[in-house]
Design a protein around this motif. Structure first.
Motif, PDB file in Angstrom:
ATOM      1  N   MET A 225     121.327 110.506  63.104  1.00 17.35           N
ATOM      2  CA  MET A 225     120.254 109.561  62.778  1.00 17.35           C
ATOM      3  C   MET A 225     119.812 108.835  64.045  1.00 17.35           C
ATOM      4  O   MET A 225     120.500 108.849  65.068  1.00 17.35           O
ATOM      5  CB  MET A 225     120.719 108.537  61.745  1.00 17.35           C
ATOM      6  CG  MET A 225     121.740 107.544  62.277  1.00 17.35           C
ATOM      7  SD  MET A 225     122.093 106.235  61.084  1.00 17.35           S
ATOM      8  CE  MET A 225     123.263 105.236  62.019  1.00 17.35           C
ATOM      9  N   MET A 226     118.670 108.186  63.917  1.00 11.88           N
ATOM     10  CA  MET A 226     118.236 107.256  64.964  1.00 11.88           C
ATOM     11  C   MET A 226     117.880 105.943  64.281  1.00 11.88           C
ATOM     12  O   MET A 226     117.387 105.924  63.144  1.00 11.88           O
ATOM     13  CB  MET A 226     117.028 107.793  65.731  1.00 11.88           C
ATOM     14  CG  MET A 226     116.668 106.923  66.952  1.00 11.88           C
ATOM     15  SD  MET A 226     115.556 107.744  68.117  1.00 11.88           S
ATOM     16  CE  MET A 226     114.008 107.686  67.219  1.00 11.88           C
ATOM     17  N   ILE A 227     118.163 104.824  64.960  1.00 14.36           N
ATOM     18  CA  ILE A 227     117.786 103.513  64.445  1.00 14.36           C
ATOM     19  C   ILE A 227     116.987 102.783  65.523  1.00 14.36           C
ATOM     20  O   ILE A 227     117.025 103.165  66.697  1.00 14.36           O
ATOM     21  CB  ILE A 227     119.016 102.662  64.035  1.00 14.36           C
ATOM     22  CG1 ILE A 227     119.866 102.288  65.255  1.00 14.36           C
ATOM     23  CG2 ILE A 227     119.853 103.375  62.990  1.00 14.36           C
ATOM     24  CD1 ILE A 227     120.965 101.282  64.960  1.00 14.36           C
ATOM     25  N   ALA A 228     116.264 101.740  65.115  1.00 20.63           N
ATOM     26  CA  ALA A 228     115.511 100.932  66.084  1.00 20.63           C
ATOM     27  C   ALA A 228     115.544  99.478  65.654  1.00 20.63           C
ATOM     28  O   ALA A 228     115.281  99.163  64.488  1.00 20.63           O
ATOM     29  CB  ALA A 228     114.066 101.422  66.191  1.00 20.63           C
ATOM     30  N   LEU A 229     115.894  98.591  66.591  1.00 26.25           N
ATOM     31  CA  LEU A 229     115.928  97.160  66.338  1.00 26.25           C
ATOM     32  C   LEU A 229     114.934  96.457  67.249  1.00 26.25           C
ATOM     33  O   LEU A 229     114.803  96.816  68.425  1.00 26.25           O
ATOM     34  CB  LEU A 229     117.326  96.583  66.580  1.00 26.25           C
ATOM     35  CG  LEU A 229     118.338  96.693  65.430  1.00 26.25           C
ATOM     36  CD1 LEU A 229     118.832  98.125  65.282  1.00 26.25           C
ATOM     37  CD2 LEU A 229     119.522  95.764  65.664  1.00 26.25           C
ATOM     38  N   PRO A 230     114.229  95.445  66.724  1.00 27.70           N
ATOM     39  CA  PRO A 230     113.216  94.746  67.516  1.00 27.70           C
ATOM     40  C   PRO A 230     113.819  93.757  68.511  1.00 27.70           C
ATOM     41  O   PRO A 230     114.872  93.169  68.263  1.00 27.70           O
ATOM     42  CB  PRO A 230     112.405  93.999  66.448  1.00 27.70           C
ATOM     43  CG  PRO A 230     113.387  93.752  65.336  1.00 27.70           C
ATOM     44  CD  PRO A 230     114.309  94.935  65.341  1.00 27.70           C
ATOM     45  N   ASN A 231     113.144  93.574  69.632  1.00 25.88           N
ATOM     46  CA  ASN A 231     113.541  92.616  70.663  1.00 25.88           C
ATOM     47  C   ASN A 231     112.446  91.570  70.867  1.00 25.88           C
ATOM     48  O   ASN A 231     111.276  91.802  70.529  1.00 25.88           O
ATOM     49  CB  ASN A 231     113.796  93.343  71.991  1.00 25.88           C
ATOM     50  CG  ASN A 231     114.869  94.401  71.866  1.00 25.88           C
ATOM     51  OD1 ASN A 231     115.968  94.144  71.391  1.00 25.88           O
ATOM     52  ND2 ASN A 231     114.548  95.615  72.280  1.00 25.88           N
ATOM     53  N   LEU A 232     112.821  90.434  71.440  1.00 27.38           N
ATOM     54  CA  LEU A 232     111.847  89.351  71.652  1.00 27.38           C
ATOM     55  C   LEU A 232     110.705  89.740  72.574  1.00 27.38           C
ATOM     56  O   LEU A 232     109.617  89.180  72.489  1.00 27.38           O
ATOM     57  CB  LEU A 232     112.566  88.113  72.219  1.00 27.38           C
ATOM     58  CG  LEU A 232     113.371  87.265  71.226  1.00 27.38           C
ATOM     59  CD1 LEU A 232     114.047  86.118  71.953  1.00 27.38           C
ATOM     60  CD2 LEU A 232     112.481  86.730  70.103  1.00 27.38           C
ATOM     61  N   ASP A 233     110.939  90.709  73.473  1.00 26.42           N
ATOM     62  CA  ASP A 233     109.878  91.113  74.405  1.00 26.42           C
ATOM     63  C   ASP A 233     108.926  92.138  73.795  1.00 26.42           C
ATOM     64  O   ASP A 233     108.176  92.801  74.496  1.00 26.42           O
ATOM     65  CB  ASP A 233     110.472  91.644  75.711  1.00 26.42           C
ATOM     66  CG  ASP A 233     111.320  92.897  75.507  1.00 26.42           C
ATOM     67  OD1 ASP A 233     111.437  93.360  74.351  1.00 26.42           O
ATOM     68  OD2 ASP A 233     111.863  93.412  76.501  1.00 26.42           O
ATOM     69  N   LYS A 234     108.986  92.300  72.462  1.00 21.91           N
ATOM     70  CA  LYS A 234     108.105  93.194  71.684  1.00 21.91           C
ATOM     71  C   LYS A 234     108.469  94.673  71.848  1.00 21.91           C
ATOM     72  O   LYS A 234     107.706  95.557  71.442  1.00 21.91           O
ATOM     73  CB  LYS A 234     106.625  92.989  72.045  1.00 21.91           C
ATOM     74  CG  LYS A 234     106.123  91.550  71.881  1.00 21.91           C
ATOM     75  CD  LYS A 234     106.128  91.118  70.429  1.00 21.91           C
ATOM     76  CE  LYS A 234     105.644  89.683  70.257  1.00 21.91           C
ATOM     77  NZ  LYS A 234     104.199  89.558  70.483  1.00 21.91           N
ATOM     78  N   THR A 235     109.608  94.961  72.465  1.00 20.74           N
ATOM     79  CA  THR A 235     110.098  96.341  72.507  1.00 20.74           C
ATOM     80  C   THR A 235     111.011  96.581  71.312  1.00 20.74           C
ATOM     81  O   THR A 235     111.423  95.641  70.624  1.00 20.74           O
ATOM     82  CB  THR A 235     110.893  96.621  73.799  1.00 20.74           C
ATOM     83  OG1 THR A 235     112.072  95.793  73.805  1.00 20.74           O
ATOM     84  CG2 THR A 235     110.052  96.354  75.036  1.00 20.74           C
ATOM     85  N   PHE A 236     111.330  97.832  71.078  1.00 24.02           N
ATOM     86  CA  PHE A 236     112.393  98.218  70.150  1.00 24.02           C
ATOM     87  C   PHE A 236     113.466  98.940  70.952  1.00 24.02           C
ATOM     88  O   PHE A 236     113.149  99.774  71.816  1.00 24.02           O
ATOM     89  CB  PHE A 236     111.878  99.176  69.065  1.00 24.02           C
ATOM     90  CG  PHE A 236     111.191  98.505  67.906  1.00 24.02           C
ATOM     91  CD1 PHE A 236     111.908  98.110  66.785  1.00 24.02           C
ATOM     92  CD2 PHE A 236     109.824  98.289  67.940  1.00 24.02           C
ATOM     93  CE1 PHE A 236     111.274  97.507  65.709  1.00 24.02           C
ATOM     94  CE2 PHE A 236     109.177  97.687  66.872  1.00 24.02           C
ATOM     95  CZ  PHE A 236     109.909  97.289  65.750  1.00 24.02           C
ATOM     96  N   THR A 237     114.711  98.636  70.680  1.00 17.50           N
ATOM     97  CA  THR A 237     115.799  99.433  71.236  1.00 17.50           C
ATOM     98  C   THR A 237     116.136 100.503  70.212  1.00 17.50           C
ATOM     99  O   THR A 237     116.568 100.199  69.095  1.00 17.50           O
ATOM    100  CB  THR A 237     117.041  98.578  71.519  1.00 17.50           C
ATOM    101  OG1 THR A 237     116.713  97.579  72.484  1.00 17.50           O
ATOM    102  CG2 THR A 237     118.175  99.444  72.067  1.00 17.50           C
ATOM    103  N   CYS A 238     115.886 101.757  70.571  1.00 19.37           N
ATOM    104  CA  CYS A 238     116.170 102.894  69.689  1.00 19.37           C
ATOM    105  C   CYS A 238     117.522 103.480  70.079  1.00 19.37           C
ATOM    106  O   CYS A 238     117.783 103.705  71.265  1.00 19.37           O
ATOM    107  CB  CYS A 238     115.100 103.969  69.818  1.00 19.37           C
ATOM    108  SG  CYS A 238     113.422 103.380  69.523  1.00 19.37           S
TER     109      CYS A 238
END
Length: 471
Positions: A225-238
Protein backbone atom coordinates in the motif's frame (compact mmCIF):
# COMPACT_ATOMS: atom_id res chain seq x y z
CA UNK A 1 32.83 15.63 37.06
CA UNK A 2 31.66 18.33 34.66
CA UNK A 3 29.43 21.12 35.87
CA UNK A 4 26.78 20.13 33.29
CA UNK A 5 26.48 16.73 34.98
CA UNK A 6 26.75 17.93 38.58
CA UNK A 7 24.07 16.86 41.03
CA UNK A 8 22.20 18.63 43.74
CA UNK A 9 22.66 17.29 47.27
CA UNK A 10 18.94 17.67 47.86
CA UNK A 11 17.41 16.44 44.63
CA UNK A 12 17.56 12.92 43.22
CA UNK A 13 19.27 12.73 39.84
CA UNK A 14 17.34 11.21 36.93
CA UNK A 15 19.47 10.43 33.87
CA UNK A 16 17.37 10.22 30.71
CA UNK A 17 19.31 8.41 27.99
CA UNK A 18 18.01 9.51 24.61
CA UNK A 19 16.87 12.96 23.54
CA UNK A 20 14.21 11.82 21.08
CA UNK A 21 10.47 12.29 21.49
CA UNK A 22 9.95 10.12 24.57
CA UNK A 23 13.22 11.16 26.21
CA UNK A 24 12.47 14.87 25.81
CA UNK A 25 8.91 14.48 27.11
CA UNK A 26 10.14 12.39 30.03
CA UNK A 27 12.58 15.16 30.93
CA UNK A 28 9.60 17.51 31.27
CA UNK A 29 7.72 15.04 33.48
CA UNK A 30 10.65 14.45 35.84
CA UNK A 31 11.67 18.11 35.92
CA UNK A 32 8.11 19.11 36.78
CA UNK A 33 8.34 16.77 39.79
CA UNK A 34 11.48 18.53 40.95
CA UNK A 35 14.17 15.97 40.11
CA UNK A 36 17.60 16.99 38.86
CA UNK A 37 17.23 15.87 35.24
CA UNK A 38 20.18 15.13 32.96
CA UNK A 39 19.38 14.24 29.35
CA UNK A 40 22.09 12.49 27.31
CA UNK A 41 21.82 12.27 23.52
CA UNK A 42 24.35 10.71 21.13
CA UNK A 43 23.49 13.03 18.25
CA UNK A 44 24.05 16.77 18.05
CA UNK A 45 21.24 19.13 19.04
CA UNK A 46 18.67 18.75 16.24
CA UNK A 47 17.61 22.37 16.79
CA UNK A 48 21.01 23.43 15.45
CA UNK A 49 21.59 20.65 12.91
CA UNK A 50 21.39 21.46 9.20
CA UNK A 51 20.25 17.93 8.39
CA UNK A 52 18.21 15.92 10.89
CA UNK A 53 19.04 12.23 10.59
CA UNK A 54 16.69 9.47 11.61
CA UNK A 55 13.23 8.15 10.84
CA UNK A 56 10.86 10.62 9.27
CA UNK A 57 7.58 8.71 8.90
CA UNK A 58 4.89 11.26 9.66
CA UNK A 59 3.32 10.92 13.06
CA UNK A 60 -0.36 10.64 13.94
CA UNK A 61 -1.01 12.22 17.32
CA UNK A 62 -4.12 10.98 19.12
CA UNK A 63 -5.73 10.98 22.57
CA UNK A 64 -3.06 9.08 24.52
CA UNK A 65 -0.25 11.28 23.28
CA UNK A 66 -2.29 14.43 23.75
CA UNK A 67 -3.06 13.45 27.35
CA UNK A 68 0.66 13.19 28.12
CA UNK A 69 1.41 16.51 26.40
CA UNK A 70 -1.44 18.16 28.29
CA UNK A 71 0.09 17.08 31.60
CA UNK A 72 3.18 19.19 30.92
CA UNK A 73 1.28 22.07 29.31
CA UNK A 74 2.32 21.28 25.72
CA UNK A 75 -0.91 20.04 24.13
CA UNK A 76 -2.21 23.32 22.70
CA UNK A 77 1.16 24.30 21.21
CA UNK A 78 1.61 20.95 19.46
CA UNK A 79 -2.01 20.66 18.32
CA UNK A 80 -1.83 24.14 16.76
CA UNK A 81 0.98 22.88 14.52
CA UNK A 82 -0.80 19.69 13.46
CA UNK A 83 -3.28 19.02 10.67
CA UNK A 84 -6.54 17.26 11.66
CA UNK A 85 -7.37 14.07 9.73
CA UNK A 86 -11.00 13.06 10.22
CA UNK A 87 -11.04 9.93 8.07
CA UNK A 88 -9.15 7.55 5.86
CA UNK A 89 -9.54 8.40 2.18
CA UNK A 90 -9.37 5.18 0.16
CA UNK A 91 -8.07 5.49 -3.41
CA UNK A 92 -9.17 2.67 -5.71
CA UNK A 93 -7.27 1.62 -8.83
CA UNK A 94 -9.83 3.48 -10.95
CA UNK A 95 -9.15 6.70 -9.04
CA UNK A 96 -12.40 6.64 -7.05
CA UNK A 97 -12.02 8.13 -3.56
CA UNK A 98 -14.09 6.84 -0.61
CA UNK A 99 -13.81 8.22 2.95
CA UNK A 100 -13.99 5.98 6.03
CA UNK A 101 -14.41 8.15 9.16
CA UNK A 102 -12.14 7.37 12.10
CA UNK A 103 -14.83 7.86 14.69
CA UNK A 104 -17.81 10.02 15.58
CA UNK A 105 -18.24 13.53 14.26
CA UNK A 106 -15.55 15.76 15.73
CA UNK A 107 -13.06 12.92 16.36
CA UNK A 108 -9.80 13.14 14.45
CA UNK A 109 -6.11 12.33 14.60
CA UNK A 110 -3.39 14.91 13.92
CA UNK A 111 -0.64 14.77 11.35
CA UNK A 112 2.45 16.18 13.08
CA UNK A 113 6.02 16.70 11.98
CA UNK A 114 8.45 14.50 13.92
CA UNK A 115 11.44 16.85 13.85
CA UNK A 116 9.41 19.91 14.84
CA UNK A 117 7.76 18.03 17.72
CA UNK A 118 11.15 16.86 18.97
CA UNK A 119 12.52 20.41 18.85
CA UNK A 120 9.51 21.79 20.74
CA UNK A 121 9.86 19.16 23.48
CA UNK A 122 13.60 19.78 23.90
CA UNK A 123 12.98 23.52 24.15
CA UNK A 124 10.25 22.95 26.73
CA UNK A 125 12.51 20.65 28.78
CA UNK A 126 15.17 23.35 28.79
CA UNK A 127 12.78 25.86 30.35
CA UNK A 128 13.06 23.95 33.64
CA UNK A 129 16.07 25.23 35.62
CA UNK A 130 16.65 21.71 37.02
CA UNK A 131 17.14 20.18 33.53
CA UNK A 132 20.39 19.96 31.57
CA UNK A 133 20.57 18.73 27.97
CA UNK A 134 23.85 17.02 27.07
CA UNK A 135 24.39 16.39 23.34
CA UNK A 136 27.17 14.45 21.65
CA UNK A 137 27.29 11.96 24.55
CA UNK A 138 27.49 8.25 23.71
CA UNK A 139 26.82 5.80 26.53
CA UNK A 140 29.91 3.73 27.18
CA UNK A 141 28.92 1.79 30.29
CA UNK A 142 26.57 1.89 33.26
CA UNK A 143 26.08 0.01 36.52
CA UNK A 144 22.58 -1.17 37.43
CA UNK A 145 23.46 -1.49 41.13
CA UNK A 146 25.20 1.85 41.71
CA UNK A 147 23.73 4.02 38.93
CA UNK A 148 27.21 5.09 37.80
CA UNK A 149 27.27 5.96 34.09
CA UNK A 150 30.13 6.66 31.70
CA UNK A 151 29.67 8.66 28.50
CA UNK A 152 32.08 9.42 25.69
CA UNK A 153 31.93 12.96 24.34
CA UNK A 154 32.22 13.73 20.63
CA UNK A 155 35.86 14.81 21.23
CA UNK A 156 36.68 11.36 22.67
CA UNK A 157 36.93 12.38 26.33
CA UNK A 158 34.94 10.58 29.02
CA UNK A 159 32.36 11.90 31.46
CA UNK A 160 30.83 10.17 34.50
CA UNK A 161 27.55 10.77 36.29
CA UNK A 162 25.96 9.15 39.32
CA UNK A 163 22.19 8.73 38.85
CA UNK A 164 19.46 7.69 41.25
CA UNK A 165 17.33 6.58 38.31
CA UNK A 166 18.35 5.73 34.74
CA UNK A 167 15.58 6.03 32.15
CA UNK A 168 16.34 4.29 28.85
CA UNK A 169 14.60 6.16 26.03
CA UNK A 170 17.25 5.41 23.42
CA UNK A 171 15.17 3.70 20.76
CA UNK A 172 14.64 0.27 19.24
CA UNK A 173 18.36 -0.54 19.36
CA UNK A 174 18.78 0.70 22.92
CA UNK A 175 22.24 0.68 24.48
CA UNK A 176 20.61 0.65 27.92
CA UNK A 177 18.64 -2.50 27.06
CA UNK A 178 21.83 -4.40 26.19
CA UNK A 179 22.57 -4.79 29.92
CA UNK A 180 19.08 -6.22 30.44
CA UNK A 181 19.96 -8.96 27.94
CA UNK A 182 22.82 -10.12 30.17
CA UNK A 183 20.46 -10.86 33.03
CA UNK A 184 18.41 -13.98 33.67
CA UNK A 185 14.63 -13.96 33.43
CA UNK A 186 14.58 -11.17 30.90
CA UNK A 187 12.39 -11.97 27.88
CA UNK A 188 13.24 -10.36 24.58
CA UNK A 189 12.05 -10.79 21.00
CA UNK A 190 12.78 -8.83 17.86
CA UNK A 191 10.88 -9.29 14.59
CA UNK A 192 11.63 -7.69 11.25
CA UNK A 193 8.63 -7.76 8.94
CA UNK A 194 9.31 -8.68 5.29
CA UNK A 195 8.07 -5.27 4.16
CA UNK A 196 10.04 -2.05 3.95
CA UNK A 197 9.04 1.56 3.50
CA UNK A 198 10.07 4.40 1.21
CA UNK A 199 9.10 8.06 1.49
CA UNK A 200 8.17 10.32 -1.41
CA UNK A 201 6.97 13.93 -1.44
CA UNK A 202 3.84 15.25 -3.14
CA UNK A 203 4.39 18.99 -3.67
CA UNK A 204 1.70 21.70 -3.56
CA UNK A 205 -0.14 22.64 -6.74
CA UNK A 206 -0.50 26.39 -7.25
CA UNK A 207 0.41 26.90 -3.61
CA UNK A 208 -2.33 24.58 -2.30
CA UNK A 209 -2.56 20.94 -1.24
CA UNK A 210 -2.63 18.57 -4.22
CA UNK A 211 -5.32 16.49 -2.45
CA UNK A 212 -7.85 17.11 0.31
CA UNK A 213 -5.77 17.71 3.47
CA UNK A 214 -8.26 16.54 6.12
CA UNK A 215 -7.62 12.86 5.47
CA UNK A 216 -5.04 10.13 5.78
CA UNK A 217 -4.95 8.99 2.16
CA UNK A 218 -4.51 5.25 1.50
CA UNK A 219 -3.94 3.33 -1.73
CA UNK A 220 -4.58 -0.29 -0.59
CA UNK A 221 -3.28 -2.90 -3.00
CA UNK A 222 -3.69 -6.10 -0.94
CA UNK A 223 -0.04 -7.15 -0.55
CA UNK A 224 1.26 -3.57 -0.31
CA UNK A 225 0.00 0.00 0.00
CA UNK A 226 0.89 3.66 -0.10
CA UNK A 227 -0.30 6.31 2.35
CA UNK A 228 -0.06 10.11 2.36
CA UNK A 229 -0.22 12.54 5.29
CA UNK A 230 -0.53 16.33 4.97
CA UNK A 231 2.15 18.75 6.17
CA UNK A 232 1.93 22.42 7.17
CA UNK A 233 3.94 23.47 4.11
CA UNK A 234 1.09 22.14 1.88
CA UNK A 235 3.06 19.04 0.85
CA UNK A 236 2.06 15.44 1.48
CA UNK A 237 4.53 12.88 2.74
CA UNK A 238 3.77 9.70 0.79
CA UNK A 239 5.03 6.43 2.25
CA UNK A 240 5.14 3.29 0.11
CA UNK A 241 5.03 0.06 2.16
CA UNK A 242 5.96 -3.01 0.16
CA UNK A 243 7.82 -6.36 0.42
CA UNK A 244 11.56 -5.89 -0.02
CA UNK A 245 11.70 -8.26 -3.00
CA UNK A 246 9.16 -6.01 -4.79
CA UNK A 247 11.32 -2.94 -4.14
CA UNK A 248 14.32 -4.76 -5.54
CA UNK A 249 12.55 -5.71 -8.78
CA UNK A 250 12.39 -2.05 -9.80
CA UNK A 251 15.82 -0.98 -11.05
CA UNK A 252 15.24 1.85 -13.57
CA UNK A 253 13.30 5.10 -13.70
CA UNK A 254 11.05 3.75 -16.46
CA UNK A 255 10.20 0.74 -14.30
CA UNK A 256 9.21 3.10 -11.47
CA UNK A 257 6.75 4.91 -13.75
CA UNK A 258 5.44 1.60 -15.12
CA UNK A 259 4.87 0.38 -11.56
CA UNK A 260 3.04 3.56 -10.53
CA UNK A 261 0.94 3.54 -13.72
CA UNK A 262 -0.18 0.03 -12.82
CA UNK A 263 -0.93 0.56 -9.10
CA UNK A 264 -1.08 4.30 -8.30
CA UNK A 265 -1.89 6.05 -11.60
CA UNK A 266 -3.66 9.01 -9.97
CA UNK A 267 -0.50 9.97 -8.05
CA UNK A 268 1.84 10.31 -11.04
CA UNK A 269 0.72 13.82 -12.09
CA UNK A 270 0.61 14.88 -8.42
CA UNK A 271 4.12 13.69 -7.47
CA UNK A 272 5.64 14.26 -10.91
CA UNK A 273 7.39 11.86 -13.29
CA UNK A 274 10.88 13.31 -12.79
CA UNK A 275 10.49 13.40 -8.99
CA UNK A 276 9.35 9.76 -8.93
CA UNK A 277 12.27 8.62 -11.05
CA UNK A 278 14.71 10.55 -8.85
CA UNK A 279 13.33 10.04 -5.34
CA UNK A 280 12.59 6.32 -5.66
CA UNK A 281 16.34 5.62 -5.81
CA UNK A 282 17.40 8.22 -3.23
CA UNK A 283 17.27 5.59 -0.45
CA UNK A 284 16.51 1.86 -0.55
CA UNK A 285 13.45 0.49 1.23
CA UNK A 286 13.91 0.93 4.98
CA UNK A 287 13.35 -1.89 7.46
CA UNK A 288 10.69 -1.99 10.18
CA UNK A 289 11.17 -3.88 13.43
CA UNK A 290 8.87 -4.89 16.26
CA UNK A 291 10.46 -5.32 19.71
CA UNK A 292 8.93 -6.90 22.81
CA UNK A 293 10.62 -7.40 26.15
CA UNK A 294 9.81 -7.95 29.82
CA UNK A 295 10.31 -6.71 32.49
CA UNK A 296 10.98 -3.03 31.82
CA UNK A 297 13.09 -2.45 34.92
CA UNK A 298 16.17 -3.58 36.84
CA UNK A 299 15.90 -3.20 40.62
CA UNK A 300 15.19 0.37 41.66
CA UNK A 301 17.75 2.03 39.39
CA UNK A 302 16.75 1.57 35.74
CA UNK A 303 13.62 1.54 33.58
CA UNK A 304 12.93 1.35 29.82
CA UNK A 305 10.36 3.47 27.98
CA UNK A 306 9.28 4.15 24.41
CA UNK A 307 10.89 2.17 21.58
CA UNK A 308 13.60 0.91 23.94
CA UNK A 309 10.84 -1.09 25.65
CA UNK A 310 8.40 -1.69 22.81
CA UNK A 311 9.26 -0.71 19.25
CA UNK A 312 6.17 -1.20 17.06
CA UNK A 313 5.56 -1.09 13.33
CA UNK A 314 3.81 2.15 12.30
CA UNK A 315 0.48 0.83 11.05
CA UNK A 316 -1.75 1.76 13.98
CA UNK A 317 -0.25 5.21 14.40
CA UNK A 318 0.39 4.38 18.06
CA UNK A 319 4.19 4.16 18.36
CA UNK A 320 4.65 7.72 19.59
CA UNK A 321 1.32 7.72 21.45
CA UNK A 322 2.25 4.54 23.33
CA UNK A 323 5.66 6.01 24.19
CA UNK A 324 4.07 9.23 25.44
CA UNK A 325 1.54 7.22 27.44
CA UNK A 326 4.50 5.41 29.09
CA UNK A 327 5.44 8.80 30.57
CA UNK A 328 2.02 9.51 32.02
CA UNK A 329 1.55 5.95 33.32
CA UNK A 330 4.91 6.18 35.10
CA UNK A 331 3.86 9.57 36.49
CA UNK A 332 0.59 8.11 37.82
CA UNK A 333 2.44 5.24 39.49
CA UNK A 334 4.97 7.70 40.96
CA UNK A 335 2.06 9.57 42.51
CA UNK A 336 0.55 6.34 43.80
CA UNK A 337 3.77 5.16 45.48
CA UNK A 338 5.10 8.55 46.57
CA UNK A 339 8.18 8.40 44.29
CA UNK A 340 9.53 5.24 45.93
CA UNK A 341 11.49 3.79 43.01
CA UNK A 342 11.70 0.34 44.65
CA UNK A 343 7.90 0.13 44.43
CA UNK A 344 7.32 2.25 41.31
CA UNK A 345 9.54 0.34 38.88
CA UNK A 346 8.15 -3.19 39.37
CA UNK A 347 4.60 -1.83 39.35
CA UNK A 348 5.32 -0.01 36.10
CA UNK A 349 6.53 -3.24 34.48
CA UNK A 350 3.50 -5.14 35.80
CA UNK A 351 1.05 -2.57 34.45
CA UNK A 352 2.68 -1.57 31.19
CA UNK A 353 4.12 -4.76 29.65
CA UNK A 354 0.77 -6.38 28.69
CA UNK A 355 -0.46 -3.14 27.15
CA UNK A 356 2.64 -2.55 25.05
CA UNK A 357 2.67 -6.15 23.85
CA UNK A 358 -0.98 -5.75 22.84
CA UNK A 359 -0.37 -2.62 20.76
CA UNK A 360 2.62 -4.29 19.08
CA UNK A 361 0.32 -7.10 17.94
CA UNK A 362 -2.42 -4.66 16.89
CA UNK A 363 0.05 -2.69 14.79
CA UNK A 364 0.94 -5.88 12.92
CA UNK A 365 -2.74 -6.68 12.40
CA UNK A 366 -3.61 -3.19 11.18
CA UNK A 367 -1.19 -3.42 8.27
CA UNK A 368 -3.35 -6.21 6.85
CA UNK A 369 -6.46 -4.12 7.46
CA UNK A 370 -5.01 -1.03 5.78
CA UNK A 371 -3.60 -2.73 2.71
CA UNK A 372 -6.36 -5.31 2.13
CA UNK A 373 -9.43 -5.28 4.39
CA UNK A 374 -10.46 -1.72 3.51
CA UNK A 375 -11.21 -3.05 0.00
CA UNK A 376 -13.69 -5.57 1.43
CA UNK A 377 -17.44 -4.88 1.33
CA UNK A 378 -17.82 -6.98 4.49
CA UNK A 379 -15.26 -4.81 6.27
CA UNK A 380 -17.12 -1.63 5.28
CA UNK A 381 -20.45 -3.18 6.28
CA UNK A 382 -19.06 -4.16 9.68
CA UNK A 383 -17.71 -0.64 10.15
CA UNK A 384 -21.22 0.73 9.63
CA UNK A 385 -22.73 -1.86 11.97
CA UNK A 386 -20.14 -1.17 14.69
CA UNK A 387 -20.65 2.59 14.43
CA UNK A 388 -24.44 2.22 14.50
CA UNK A 389 -24.34 -0.01 17.57
CA UNK A 390 -21.88 2.39 19.23
CA UNK A 391 -24.30 5.26 18.61
CA UNK A 392 -27.17 3.24 20.13
CA UNK A 393 -25.15 1.69 23.00
CA UNK A 394 -22.09 3.93 23.46
CA UNK A 395 -20.96 2.27 26.70
CA UNK A 396 -21.58 -1.32 25.62
CA UNK A 397 -20.22 -1.41 22.06
CA UNK A 398 -17.08 0.62 21.30
CA UNK A 399 -15.22 0.07 18.00
CA UNK A 400 -11.63 -1.12 18.45
CA UNK A 401 -10.19 1.91 16.67
CA UNK A 402 -12.13 4.22 18.98
CA UNK A 403 -10.85 2.42 22.08
CA UNK A 404 -7.25 2.55 20.87
CA UNK A 405 -7.21 6.03 19.38
CA UNK A 406 -9.78 8.12 21.23
CA UNK A 407 -9.56 6.78 24.78
CA UNK A 408 -7.07 5.63 27.39
CA UNK A 409 -8.67 2.21 27.81
CA UNK A 410 -5.67 -0.04 28.40
CA UNK A 411 -4.49 -1.59 25.15
CA UNK A 412 -4.78 -5.20 26.30
CA UNK A 413 -8.26 -4.58 27.73
CA UNK A 414 -9.31 -2.99 24.43
CA UNK A 415 -8.20 -6.15 22.60
CA UNK A 416 -10.15 -8.40 24.99
CA UNK A 417 -13.25 -6.25 24.62
CA UNK A 418 -12.85 -6.18 20.84
CA UNK A 419 -12.80 -10.00 20.64
CA UNK A 420 -15.90 -10.22 22.84
CA UNK A 421 -17.76 -7.58 20.82
CA UNK A 422 -16.77 -9.21 17.54
CA UNK A 423 -18.18 -12.55 18.67
CA UNK A 424 -21.43 -11.00 19.92
CA UNK A 425 -21.98 -8.84 16.81
CA UNK A 426 -21.20 -11.65 14.34
CA UNK A 427 -23.61 -13.98 16.14
CA UNK A 428 -26.23 -11.27 16.17
CA UNK A 429 -25.81 -10.70 12.44
CA UNK A 430 -26.02 -14.43 11.77
CA UNK A 431 -29.22 -14.82 13.82
CA UNK A 432 -30.73 -11.73 12.19
CA UNK A 433 -29.91 -12.92 8.67
CA UNK A 434 -31.17 -16.44 9.39
CA UNK A 435 -34.36 -15.09 10.90
CA UNK A 436 -34.94 -12.79 7.93
CA UNK A 437 -34.44 -15.60 5.39
CA UNK A 438 -36.68 -18.05 7.26
CA UNK A 439 -39.32 -15.37 7.79
CA UNK A 440 -39.34 -14.43 4.12
CA UNK A 441 -39.42 -18.09 3.17
CA UNK A 442 -42.42 -18.73 5.44
CA UNK A 443 -44.37 -15.75 4.06
CA UNK A 444 -43.64 -16.71 0.48
CA UNK A 445 -44.67 -20.30 1.13
CA UNK A 446 -48.01 -19.13 2.58
CA UNK A 447 -48.62 -16.68 -0.25
CA UNK A 448 -46.71 -17.87 -3.30
CA UNK A 449 -46.55 -15.30 -6.09
CA UNK A 450 -47.58 -15.93 -9.67
CA UNK A 451 -44.44 -17.55 -11.09
CA UNK A 452 -45.37 -16.42 -14.59
CA UNK A 453 -45.05 -12.78 -13.47
CA UNK A 454 -41.67 -13.20 -11.81
CA UNK A 455 -38.57 -11.80 -13.45
CA UNK A 456 -35.70 -14.26 -13.96
CA UNK A 457 -33.65 -12.98 -10.97
CA UNK A 458 -36.74 -13.10 -8.74
CA UNK A 459 -37.57 -16.62 -9.91
CA UNK A 460 -34.05 -17.72 -8.96
CA UNK A 461 -34.42 -16.07 -5.57
CA UNK A 462 -37.75 -17.84 -5.02
CA UNK A 463 -36.17 -21.21 -5.89
CA UNK A 464 -33.30 -20.56 -3.44
CA UNK A 465 -35.70 -19.61 -0.64
CA UNK A 466 -37.73 -22.78 -1.18
CA UNK A 467 -34.50 -24.79 -1.22
CA UNK A 468 -33.61 -23.32 2.17
CA UNK A 469 -36.92 -24.62 3.57
CA UNK A 470 -36.45 -28.10 2.14
CA UNK A 471 -35.69 -30.76 4.78
Amino acid sequence: MEESASRSDKRKVVAVVGGGLVGALNACFFAKRGFDVQVFETREDIRKAKVVKGRSINLALSHRGRSALKHVGMEDKIVSKGIPMHARMIHSLSGKQSPIPYGKKGQYILSVDRANLNKELLTEAETYPNTTLNFGRKLQDWNAETGLMTFVRSDGSEEEIQADLIVGCDGAFSAIRKQFLRRSRFDFSQTYIPHGYMELTMPPINGEFAMKPGYLHIWPRNTFMMIALPNLDKTFTCTLFMPFDEFEKITTGDEVIEFFQKYFPDTIPLIGVDALKRDYFRLPGQAMVSVKCSPYHIGNKCVLMGDAAHAVVPFYGQGMNAGFEDCIVFEEIMEQFNEDFSAVLPEYSRVRVPDDHAIADLAMYNYIEMRAHVNSKWFLFRKHVDNLLHAIMPKTIIPLYTMVTFSRIRYHEAVKRWHWQDKVINRGLLFTATGAVLGASYLLAKNPPDVNKLTVPAEKLWSRLLALRAP
